[in-house]
Design a protein around this motif. Structure first.
Motif, PDB file in Angstrom:
ATOM      1  N   ALA A 118      -8.073  18.023   9.430  1.00 40.10           N
ATOM      2  CA  ALA A 118      -8.454  18.156   7.970  1.00 40.10           C
ATOM      3  C   ALA A 118      -7.888  19.368   7.284  1.00 40.10           C
ATOM      4  CB  ALA A 118      -9.702  17.654   7.906  1.00 40.10           C
ATOM      5  N   LYS A 119      -8.087  20.277   7.743  1.00 41.83           N
ATOM      6  CA  LYS A 119      -7.547  21.615   7.269  1.00 41.83           C
ATOM      7  C   LYS A 119      -6.157  21.608   7.230  1.00 41.83           C
ATOM      8  CE  LYS A 119      -7.795  26.678   7.370  1.00 41.83           C
ATOM      9  NZ  LYS A 119      -8.351  27.948   7.978  1.00 41.83           N
ATOM     10  N   GLN A 120      -5.564  21.145   8.173  1.00 42.95           N
ATOM     11  CA  GLN A 120      -4.089  21.031   8.258  1.00 42.95           C
ATOM     12  C   GLN A 120      -3.563  20.467   7.104  1.00 42.95           C
ATOM     13  OE1 GLN A 120      -2.354  19.515  11.774  1.00 42.95           O
ATOM     14  NE2 GLN A 120      -0.858  18.581  10.706  1.00 42.95           N
ATOM     15  N   LEU A 121      -4.159  18.968   7.060  1.00 43.10           N
ATOM     16  CA  LEU A 121      -3.586  18.213   5.861  1.00 43.10           C
ATOM     17  C   LEU A 121      -3.863  18.677   4.341  1.00 43.10           C
ATOM     18  CD1 LEU A 121      -3.371  16.013   8.219  1.00 43.10           C
ATOM     19  CD2 LEU A 121      -3.982  14.569   6.900  1.00 43.10           C
ATOM     20  N   ALA A 122      -5.145  19.550   4.423  1.00 36.60           N
ATOM     21  CA  ALA A 122      -5.200  20.022   3.123  1.00 36.60           C
ATOM     22  C   ALA A 122      -4.322  21.225   2.719  1.00 36.60           C
ATOM     23  CB  ALA A 122      -6.861  20.594   3.048  1.00 36.60           C
ATOM     24  N   VAL A 123      -3.974  21.961   3.659  1.00 36.67           N
ATOM     25  CA  VAL A 123      -2.975  22.987   3.444  1.00 36.67           C
ATOM     26  C   VAL A 123      -1.531  22.426   3.217  1.00 36.67           C
ATOM     27  CG1 VAL A 123      -1.699  24.996   4.636  1.00 36.67           C
ATOM     28  CG2 VAL A 123      -4.181  24.706   5.014  1.00 36.67           C
ATOM     29  N   GLU A 124      -1.367  21.366   3.865  1.00 37.75           N
ATOM     30  CA  GLU A 124      -0.089  20.650   3.426  1.00 37.75           C
ATOM     31  C   GLU A 124      -0.024  20.029   2.012  1.00 37.75           C
ATOM     32  OE1 GLU A 124       0.995  17.409   6.254  1.00 37.75           O
ATOM     33  OE2 GLU A 124       0.934  18.709   7.938  1.00 37.75           O
ATOM     34  N   ALA A 125      -1.267  19.617   1.803  1.00 39.93           N
ATOM     35  CA  ALA A 125      -1.224  18.936   0.447  1.00 39.93           C
ATOM     36  C   ALA A 125      -0.997  20.261  -0.582  1.00 39.93           C
ATOM     37  CB  ALA A 125      -2.518  18.170   0.372  1.00 39.93           C
ATOM     38  N   GLU A 126      -1.645  21.329  -0.724  1.00 40.66           N
ATOM     39  CA  GLU A 126      -1.397  22.345  -1.294  1.00 40.66           C
ATOM     40  C   GLU A 126       0.094  22.810  -1.549  1.00 40.66           C
ATOM     41  OE1 GLU A 126      -2.870  26.963  -1.944  1.00 40.66           O
ATOM     42  OE2 GLU A 126      -4.144  25.784  -1.078  1.00 40.66           O
ATOM     43  N   THR A 127       0.476  22.937  -0.286  1.00 46.93           N
ATOM     44  CA  THR A 127       2.173  23.109  -0.275  1.00 46.93           C
ATOM     45  C   THR A 127       2.819  22.222  -1.049  1.00 46.93           C
ATOM     46  OG1 THR A 127       1.812  24.317   2.039  1.00 46.93           O
ATOM     47  CG2 THR A 127       3.967  23.596   1.299  1.00 46.93           C
ATOM     48  N   GLU A 128       2.530  20.875  -0.918  1.00 50.65           N
ATOM     49  CA  GLU A 128       3.364  19.727  -1.476  1.00 50.65           C
ATOM     50  C   GLU A 128       3.080  19.701  -3.069  1.00 50.65           C
ATOM     51  OE1 GLU A 128       3.415  16.336   1.038  1.00 50.65           O
ATOM     52  OE2 GLU A 128       3.573  17.512   2.753  1.00 50.65           O
ATOM     53  N   LEU A 129       1.710  19.975  -3.420  1.00 54.02           N
ATOM     54  CA  LEU A 129       1.355  19.699  -4.548  1.00 54.02           C
ATOM     55  C   LEU A 129       0.737  21.229  -5.304  1.00 54.02           C
ATOM     56  CD1 LEU A 129      -0.402  16.261  -4.316  1.00 54.02           C
ATOM     57  CD2 LEU A 129       1.894  16.787  -5.222  1.00 54.02           C
ATOM     58  N   PRO A 130       1.394  22.061  -5.492  1.00 52.39           N
ATOM     59  CA  PRO A 130       0.986  23.503  -5.754  1.00 52.39           C
ATOM     60  C   PRO A 130       0.158  23.456  -6.910  1.00 52.39           C
ATOM     61  CG  PRO A 130       3.222  23.438  -5.780  1.00 52.39           C
ATOM     62  CD  PRO A 130       3.148  22.115  -5.101  1.00 52.39           C
ATOM     63  N   ARG A 131       0.580  22.861  -7.834  1.00 52.55           N
ATOM     64  CA  ARG A 131       0.068  22.788  -9.369  1.00 52.55           C
ATOM     65  C   ARG A 131      -1.058  21.967  -9.431  1.00 52.55           C
ATOM     66  NH1 ARG A 131       4.800  22.184 -13.730  1.00 52.55           N
ATOM     67  NH2 ARG A 131       3.242  22.932 -14.890  1.00 52.55           N
ATOM     68  N   LEU A 132      -1.462  20.977  -8.079  1.00 51.75           N
ATOM     69  CA  LEU A 132      -2.493  20.261  -8.371  1.00 51.75           C
ATOM     70  C   LEU A 132      -3.560  20.493  -7.490  1.00 51.75           C
ATOM     71  CD1 LEU A 132      -3.437  17.636  -9.856  1.00 51.75           C
ATOM     72  CD2 LEU A 132      -2.241  16.321  -8.136  1.00 51.75           C
TER      73      LEU A 132
END
Length: 298
Positions: A190-204
């Motif tokens: 779950a942490k891996q996916l959260a980090v990925e989401a921040e990388t892909e959607l950094p403004r959101l």
């Protein structure tokens, strides 16, 4: 005089039925108890075989709120408890809500229901994954819906199926049925996916809890997958001025609420909204209990 009622052969003393618990609507404790009696068939599967933690608000959301994991004083002998060893108390036990009588006993205490991602029969072995999407103002649940759609697609790429519910507060929860998996492994994924989401959607998206990072973004809280953590149970009322419910929603509703002209209030569901939704949709989270829907982590 405290009314006595019988529920499934158990005698319950129901107190202060006229007390207003949700001030904006004047919702009384008696109406809250009626809500739980009405939606018992929907909420009980989500409580059954899970140690429950209570956020108690006996005088409403403006009164004292306190979180408890231990069985409350006066817990009837017929209410099931289960061992839940904790570092500070290896002999600790918690309540398990198994049937309507224990649900109504607990509701009479005026509580939010919170449960872990594992069952009492298999501690720290999760059968679901959860993301708590929490908006930092001025972000709203509209932004949470945009993040939810992204995470749904990402999970699907790993063969996992996500379901959504409102938090009953400001945000959105995603739930994913899993084949039994140690909580530590689920937390790491779950942490891996959260980090990925921040990388892909950094403004959101932000994946860290620090308040300074969160204004205008959605905090993807992955921490509730830890064995010691809990999440608001589907269909629980929340300790808010309005009698808001943590309500399952369809992906069509999430997509509509993610649109450019969406109104955040579209995803606020109150106590009186739930029975009509159950009549229309059934329990939208019923697939969480279907073994064939449970995926394995990659």
């Amino acid at each position: 005089m405290t009314p006595i009622t019988e529920v499934e052969g158990r005698r319950l003393a129901l107190s202060n039925l006229d007390k207003v618990l949700h001030p904006l609507t004047g919702t009384t404790k008696g109406e809250v108890l009626h809500y739980y009696a009405t939606v018992g068939a929907a909420i009980l599967p989500h409580l059954r075989d899970r140690p429950v933690s209570f956020l108690r608000y006996p005088d409403g959301p403006d009164g004292q709120l306190f979180f408890t994991k231990n069985p409350p004083p006066g817990t009837p002998s017929w209410v099931r408890t289960t061992p839940v060893p904790r570092s500070e108390d290896p002999r600790a036990r918690q309540v398990v809500i198994e049937e309507l009588a224990s649900l109504m006993w607990a509701a009479n205490l005026v509580v939010e229901f919170h449960t872990p991602q594992w069952r009492a029969s298999s501690p720290a072995v999760a059968d679901r994954l959860v993301f708590d999407l929490d908006p930092g103002p001025p972000a709203t649940v509209v932004d949470c819906c945009r993040v939810a759609l992204h995470l749904r697609e990402r999970l699907a790429a790993d063969g996992l199926e996500a379901f959504a519910k409102t938090s009953g507060s400001k945000g959105l929860h995603l739930l994913v049925p899993l084949a039994p998996t140690p909580s530590g492994q689920v937390s790491a994924y779950a942490k891996q996916l959260a980090v990925e989401a921040e990388t892909e959607l950094p403004r959101l998206v932000v994946h860290r809890m620090a308040r300074a990072l969160r204004p205008g973004k959605v905090f993807v809280d992955h921490s509730q997958n830890a064995a010691a953590k809990t999440t608001a149970t589907p269909y629980t009322l929340r300790a808010r001025a309005l009698p808001a419910v943590s309500a399952p929603v369809t992906w069509e509703e999430v997509a509509d609420a993610a649109g450019p002209a969406a109104d955040p209030e579209e995803l606020v569901f109150l106590m009186d909204d739930i029975t009509p939704r159950l009549e229309r949709y059934g329990d939208l989270l019923a697939p969480l209990f279907a073994p064939e829907r449970a995926g394995g982590l990659p």
